[in-house]
Design a protein around this motif. Structure first.
Motif, PDB file in Angstrom:
ATOM      1  N   GLU A  15       0.883  -1.280   0.317  1.00  0.00           N
ATOM      2  CA  GLU A  15       0.051  -0.147  -0.066  1.00  0.00           C
ATOM      3  C   GLU A  15       0.936   1.315   0.169  1.00  0.00           C
ATOM      4  O   GLU A  15       1.762   1.494   0.452  1.00  0.00           O
ATOM      5  N   GLN A  72      -4.799   6.220   2.258  1.00  0.00           N
ATOM      6  CA  GLN A  72      -4.379   5.439   1.015  1.00  0.00           C
ATOM      7  C   GLN A  72      -4.601   5.919   0.095  1.00  0.00           C
ATOM      8  O   GLN A  72      -5.960   5.844   0.141  1.00  0.00           O
ATOM      9  N   GLU A  76      -3.702   0.093  -3.057  1.00  0.00           N
ATOM     10  CA  GLU A  76      -3.195  -1.405  -2.268  1.00  0.00           C
ATOM     11  C   GLU A  76      -3.194  -2.225  -3.104  1.00  0.00           C
ATOM     12  O   GLU A  76      -4.064  -1.818  -4.356  1.00  0.00           O
TER      13      GLU A  76
END
Length: 418
Positions: A365, A372, A375
């Protein structure tokens, strides 16, 4: 289903069974996949899918998505849902079935014909057998210093190739970086102007017969101004100022370079053996900032490369309005910002951007400013991390930086120290 996917790719290409493909065929397939999908699968990954290298028991879904997209499906899930069991069974049986007698008779007829037509020592038969086995060739390298630029001496033996064979050394992944060498010689040299971990290759008539690792290290942080010819190497005091690592606009001005009138790329490199830290368990955290206010493009691009044995991650940042120009490189996957939403990689460089790359438990990630933005799956096979480089459009600064795994820290940099 994976066998069926392979069969469908083979059918679309029309090259016959992949069991008979050369390394050049896999290179061509990698290029075609990239042209079609703007995503890259390496030759090694393709060979593993086809069982021509160490077989991947469970290829990543990202790899299968790219192959599915190449033959006209949105992803692997759609491909699997498009076929019923009976056509699948027939296709696999057709691919794996070998008509032994027919193949044998054809080989006999072709061999007799070629033997009749070509009798001299430079015959097609001689040329073909000369490049069948990589054990017929020798190829190794050594660097001549610990400095940058660095020359590499290649020792080779290609005497088993035919007299008319075209023999070349390729410096890295780029096919354009090939130099012609003589079959009867045994030494060739190349100069490397930038640090990195490179896979050099011995190439005979377009076929890669040997590969050799070339590791060009830095002593400390190396700062460069990139040019079409050789780069400008900056002094240590030019990149370490005010307790930070940076390449400032005034450094460019000292070399009569104006980023307002031309596109200028600069880089900071730390390439060395960090120790036992690999792609399946690591975390890189970093502060970075593009300090160019009046560049030609106005995008303030920056890109972080994490080098590992056989490849690199390429993680881009830019002003938010320029994310369409970005591209992301993760485990041989090329993700084009014109076909994918990379808006999470857009930042405001009024202050430092916080970047984190984390690979753990087969999960990879990327976080930008704690959010984030990517991923995916990380391969189980560990590959040693070999270096870090940061490239800026115009000028830039690195703040705190740490490279570690789940048990220890391998590199800690606070405000340019160490």
């Amino acid at each position: 289903m994976i066998q069926y996917l392979v069969a469908q790719v083979e059918e679309q290409l029309g090259w016959g069974s992949g069991t008979n493909w050369s390394n050049k065929d896999f290179e061509e397939l990698s290029d075609r996949i990239f042209e079609s999908t703007k995503k890259r699968l390496s030759v090694t990954t393709l060979k593993r899918i086809w069982g021509r290298a160490e077989l991947i028991a469970n290829p990543s879904s990202a790899t299968l998505d790219i192959l599915s997209e190449f033959i006209g499906h949105r992803n692997w899930r759609e491909f699997k849902g498009s076929y019923r069991s009976q056509p699948l069974k027939n296709a696999i049986q057709k691919r794996l079935k070998v008509p032994h007698l027919t193949v044998f008779l054809l080989l006999v007829l072709v061999s007799v014909a070629l033997f009749t037509i070509f009798w001299d020592k430079d015959s097609v038969i001689t040329k073909t057998t000369a490049i069948i086995s990589e054990t017929d060739f020798k190829f190794r390298s050594r660097t001549v210093s610990n400095e940058i630029p660095n020359s590499v001496v290649f020792e080779y033996d290609a005497s088993t190739a035919s007299d008319s064979a075209v023999i070349e050394i390729q410096q890295d992944w780029d096919k354009r970086k090939r130099i012609a060498i003589e079959r009867t010689d045994s030494i060739a040299t190349c100069i490397y102007y930038l640090p990195g971990f490179f896979k050099s290759k011995l190439v005979v008539d377009g076929v890669i017969v040997k590969e050799e690792d070339v590791f060009i290290k830095t002593q400390d942080w190396l700062g460069v101004i990139h040019r079409d010819t050789s780069p400008i190497y900056l002094k240590n005091e030019e990149i370490k100022k005010n307790g930070q690592l940076s390449i400032a606009p005034e450094v460019l001005a000292a070399y009569n370079i104006d980023p307002r009138t031309s596109n200028v790329k600069v880089g900071l490199y730390q390439v060395r053996d960090f120790g036992e830290i690999s792609t399946n368990d690591f975390e890189l955290s970093m502060q970075l900032k593009n300090t160019l206010q009046d560049g030609l493009s106005g995008c303030q691009e920056a890109k972080v490369f994490i080098l590992y044995d056989g490849g690199a991650f390429g993680i881009p940042l830019s002003k938010k309005g320029c994310v369409s120009n970005l591209n992301l490189l993760i485990f041989d996957q090329y993700i084009d910002g014109k076909k994918n939403d990379l808006s999470g990689f857009g930042v405001d460089f009024e202050d430092f951007a916080e970047l984190q790359c984390i690979s753990r438990d087969n999960k990879f990630e990327i976080l930008v400013n704690g959010v984030q933005v990517y991923e995916g799956e990380a391969p189980e096979t560990p590959l040693k991390i070999k270096g870090v480089s940061i490239q800026f459009e115009g000028s830039g600064t690195i703040g705190n930086m740490e490279l570690k795994n789940s048990s220890e820290s391998f590199y800690l940099n606070h405000k340019g120290e160490r």
